[in-house]
Design a protein around this motif. Sequence first.
Motif, PDB file in Angstrom:
ATOM      1  N   ILE A  15       0.848  -1.186   0.000  1.00  0.00           N
ATOM      2  CA  ILE A  15       0.000   0.000   0.000  1.00  0.00           C
ATOM      3  C   ILE A  15       0.887   1.240   0.000  1.00  0.00           C
ATOM      4  CG2 ILE A  15      -1.963  -1.065   1.191  1.00  0.00           C
ATOM      5  CD1 ILE A  15      -0.883   0.156   3.796  1.00  0.00           C
ATOM      6  N   PRO A  16       0.334   2.400  -0.321  1.00  0.00           N
ATOM      7  CA  PRO A  16       1.121   3.633  -0.190  1.00  0.00           C
ATOM      8  C   PRO A  16       1.492   3.868   1.281  1.00  0.00           C
ATOM      9  CG  PRO A  16      -0.833   3.999  -1.555  1.00  0.00           C
ATOM     10  CD  PRO A  16      -0.994   2.651  -0.934  1.00  0.00           C
ATOM     11  N   ASP A  17       2.726   4.260   1.539  1.00  0.00           N
ATOM     12  CA  ASP A  17       3.175   4.525   2.905  1.00  0.00           C
ATOM     13  C   ASP A  17       2.816   5.966   3.267  1.00  0.00           C
ATOM     14  OD1 ASP A  17       4.381   4.706   5.345  1.00  0.00           O
ATOM     15  OD2 ASP A  17       6.371   4.078   4.694  1.00  0.00           O
ATOM     16  N   THR A  18       1.520   6.192   3.439  1.00  0.00           N
ATOM     17  CA  THR A  18       1.001   7.504   3.791  1.00  0.00           C
ATOM     18  C   THR A  18       0.071   7.352   4.988  1.00  0.00           C
ATOM     19  OG1 THR A  18      -0.810   7.233   2.206  1.00  0.00           O
ATOM     20  CG2 THR A  18       1.161   8.378   1.425  1.00  0.00           C
ATOM     21  N   PRO A  19      -0.157   8.430   5.747  1.00  0.00           N
ATOM     22  CA  PRO A  19      -0.948   8.315   6.980  1.00  0.00           C
ATOM     23  C   PRO A  19      -2.321   7.690   6.794  1.00  0.00           C
ATOM     24  CG  PRO A  19       0.184  10.429   6.926  1.00  0.00           C
ATOM     25  CD  PRO A  19       0.430   9.778   5.592  1.00  0.00           C
ATOM     26  N   PHE A  26      -0.038  -2.236   9.998  1.00  0.00           N
ATOM     27  CA  PHE A  26       0.900  -1.867   8.942  1.00  0.00           C
ATOM     28  C   PHE A  26       2.325  -2.222   9.344  1.00  0.00           C
ATOM     29  CE2 PHE A  26       3.823   1.450   7.284  1.00  0.00           C
ATOM     30  CZ  PHE A  26       3.739   1.163   5.930  1.00  0.00           C
ATOM     31  N   SER A  27       3.056  -2.863   8.446  1.00  0.00           N
ATOM     32  CA  SER A  27       4.464  -3.182   8.658  1.00  0.00           C
ATOM     33  C   SER A  27       5.277  -2.457   7.594  1.00  0.00           C
ATOM     34  CB  SER A  27       4.707  -4.692   8.565  1.00  0.00           C
ATOM     35  OG  SER A  27       6.086  -4.967   8.421  1.00  0.00           O
ATOM     36  N   HIS A 274      11.849   8.387  20.003  1.00  0.00           N
ATOM     37  CA  HIS A 274      11.431   9.251  18.902  1.00  0.00           C
ATOM     38  C   HIS A 274      10.077   8.861  18.302  1.00  0.00           C
ATOM     39  CE1 HIS A 274      15.404  11.289  18.530  1.00  0.00           C
ATOM     40  NE2 HIS A 274      15.857  10.128  18.995  1.00  0.00           N
ATOM     41  N   GLY A 275       9.438   7.818  18.824  1.00  0.00           N
ATOM     42  CA  GLY A 275       8.168   7.388  18.261  1.00  0.00           C
ATOM     43  C   GLY A 275       8.357   6.676  16.935  1.00  0.00           C
ATOM     44  N   LEU A 276       7.264   6.524  16.185  1.00  0.00           N
ATOM     45  CA  LEU A 276       7.319   5.905  14.863  1.00  0.00           C
ATOM     46  C   LEU A 276       7.611   6.991  13.843  1.00  0.00           C
ATOM     47  CD1 LEU A 276       6.914   3.388  13.063  1.00  0.00           C
ATOM     48  CD2 LEU A 276       4.496   4.029  12.902  1.00  0.00           C
ATOM     49  N   LEU A 277       8.749   6.898  13.158  1.00  0.00           N
ATOM     50  CA  LEU A 277       9.195   7.942  12.248  1.00  0.00           C
ATOM     51  C   LEU A 277       8.863   7.602  10.801  1.00  0.00           C
ATOM     52  CD1 LEU A 277      12.737   8.686  13.739  1.00  0.00           C
ATOM     53  CD2 LEU A 277      10.610   9.921  14.153  1.00  0.00           C
ATOM     54  N   ASP A 278       8.617   8.631   9.999  1.00  0.00           N
ATOM     55  CA  ASP A 278       8.480   8.444   8.558  1.00  0.00           C
ATOM     56  C   ASP A 278       9.869   8.461   7.928  1.00  0.00           C
ATOM     57  OD1 ASP A 278       9.266  11.106   8.571  1.00  0.00           O
ATOM     58  OD2 ASP A 278       7.305  11.885   7.979  1.00  0.00           O
ATOM     59  N   MET A 279       9.914   8.428   6.598  1.00  0.00           N
ATOM     60  CA  MET A 279      11.203   8.345   5.905  1.00  0.00           C
ATOM     61  C   MET A 279      12.114   9.518   6.254  1.00  0.00           C
ATOM     62  SD  MET A 279      11.167   5.605   4.017  1.00  0.00           S
ATOM     63  CE  MET A 279      10.162   4.494   3.034  1.00  0.00           C
ATOM     64  N   ASP A 280      11.564  10.721   6.233  1.00  0.00           N
ATOM     65  CA  ASP A 280      12.376  11.899   6.540  1.00  0.00           C
ATOM     66  C   ASP A 280      12.876  11.854   7.981  1.00  0.00           C
ATOM     67  OD1 ASP A 280      12.124  12.936   3.997  1.00  0.00           O
ATOM     68  OD2 ASP A 280      10.362  14.149   4.487  1.00  0.00           O
TER      69      ASP A 280
END
Length: 395
Positions: A15-19, A26-27, A274-280
């Motif tokens: 799936i798209p890795d978007t919110p 989601f993994s 830092h919690g769950l981080l996105d790519m950036d």
Amino acid sequence: MTQRPLHILFIGSVIPDTPEYRTAAFSRAGNLAQQGLLAGLDGAGADITVLAFQPVPAFPRSPRWWVSGQRLPGPGRREQRLVAFINVPYLKQVSLACALLIQCWRQIQRGVPQVLMSYNVNTFTSAPLLLLSRLLRLPYVPVVYDVDVPGATVPDGPLQRLEYRWAARVLPLLPAAITGTALIGRELMPGRPTLVVEGGLGPAQQAYAPAPRTSGTTFDVVFAGALETYNGVDVLLDAMTWLPTHVRLHVAGQGGLRAAVEAAAASDDRVVYHGLLDMDGLRGLYARGDLLVNHRSDERLDSRYVFPSKLIEYLASGLPVVSTRFRSLPEEYLPFLEVLSDESPRALAAGIERVMAALPAARMKARQAQEFVRTHKSWAFQGRRILSFLETVVL
């Protein structure tokens, strides 16, 4: 080589890795693996149709009892559709199997594929493809990255035992497979051709590579992944008691040990969550790091059928990596790692201190590791290997 692009019908959970698509089910590791696999095959010249389902916790853990289908834009030559299903335990698996069978049949009416593929061999994905494979005499070649052992990688429940028994019965019937570890092929598909592809490196992960650090008042140790005992998160926290005061531990991710990490961060200013981080966010975290830890446990996890794909991402960062020597670790990775003597907090602390004491040499090894994974573990490289393997199955 075939005269025309190899036509593949692929079933997965990409799936798209978007919110809007991320849920507790989601993994990112599994999603990145599928995105990379498909991009690699696409770049190698395959013609791919993707049918997928959105990973969502079953009702009532999720308030959604129905998950709608939709068409998604696919990069390259790919066409992708998410199927609809009833999100209620047990009905979920049945409705997914029916939906995937119907959608597969519709796609086949538009053009018969040469290969059927799936990401893993869950009952609801592999049963429709196994049926179609028998009816239409098409090879079914799954990508098997997760064979969950009940009581080890998943709870020992009736559904988990069913999935494990199903995988053990189905895999020997298939003509071939792409596997995440060599032991999957040797133990679950004896005598069948398999290609080991333990993971890959995508362009986004290559962008994680930080600029080299030349100075700093702290030594920053980073862990990013599932916050579970099998990843040694508790060992990491305990190891801090053995390390000098200028060492900082940065943890990112989510999982069952999140509360323990948050408690450690609240009581010790050397621990940062830092919690769950996105790519950036991951890129920024790696940029401030001096060392990465991969503490996959062999004592607390039956890891025969699991390779932590995060390790490839770690090596691509250009930072030194301290790692356990788990059973599914290929020998070719060993020269690029600081391998621990055992899984104890003291051994982990000693491994970190060895890197600190010989940092120039460790950084040189890290640069060699970065070149190794960029050359031999990129999804572009892996895609060509997989396509060549599939063509031998078709021919």
